[in-house]
Design a protein around this motif. Structure first.
Motif, PDB file in Angstrom:
ATOM      1  N   PRO A  31      -5.389  -3.125  -2.149  1.00 38.54           N
ATOM      2  CA  PRO A  31      -5.724  -4.484  -1.741  1.00 38.54           C
ATOM      3  C   PRO A  31      -4.819  -5.051  -0.645  1.00 38.54           C
ATOM      4  N   SER A  32      -3.702  -4.397  -0.386  1.00 39.41           N
ATOM      5  CA  SER A  32      -2.730  -4.969   0.542  1.00 39.41           C
ATOM      6  C   SER A  32      -2.983  -4.523   1.977  1.00 39.41           C
ATOM      7  N   GLN A  37      -2.141   3.184   2.728  1.00 38.37           N
ATOM      8  CA  GLN A  37      -3.210   2.712   1.859  1.00 38.37           C
ATOM      9  C   GLN A  37      -3.754   3.854   1.011  1.00 38.37           C
ATOM     10  N   GLN A  38      -4.401   3.478  -0.073  1.00 34.61           N
ATOM     11  CA  GLN A  38      -5.055   4.456  -0.924  1.00 34.61           C
ATOM     12  C   GLN A  38      -6.559   4.390  -0.652  1.00 34.61           C
TER      13      GLN A  38
END
Length: 87
Positions: A31-32, A37-38
């Motif tokens: 979400p960030s 990132q994933q």
């Protein structure tokens, strides 16, 4: 064959994956707005080994949930990767 994996990538690595697998489906799971990132990737591959070789060749194999899991639980897979590394 359809392959789904979870990858932890920065922007450069994400571009590598998108360039290699143009028709892949990528879902951002983080979400960030951080640099790393994933993502969940879904791709169609003829042979999953070609996917793992791509990850190894681009030094992003350990960012793959599937790769990490296979190395930990599949002795034959682990030995193949170990032999590839030593070659």
């Amino acid at each position: 064959m359809t392959l789904t994996d979870i990858l932890i990538l920065d922007q450069e690595e994400l571009k590598l994956v998108r360039d290699k697998y143009i028709d892949c489906k990528l879902d951002k799971l983080s979400p960030s707005d951080s640099m790393i990132q994933q993502y969940r990737i879904t791709i169609d591959v003829d042979n999953e080994n070609s996917y793992y070789n791509f990850l190894l060749d681009n030094c992003i194999a350990m960012s793959s949930h599937n790769f990490y899991f296979r190395v930990k639980v599949d002795t034959i897979f682990f030995e193949r990767i170990r032999r590839r590394r030593l070659a």
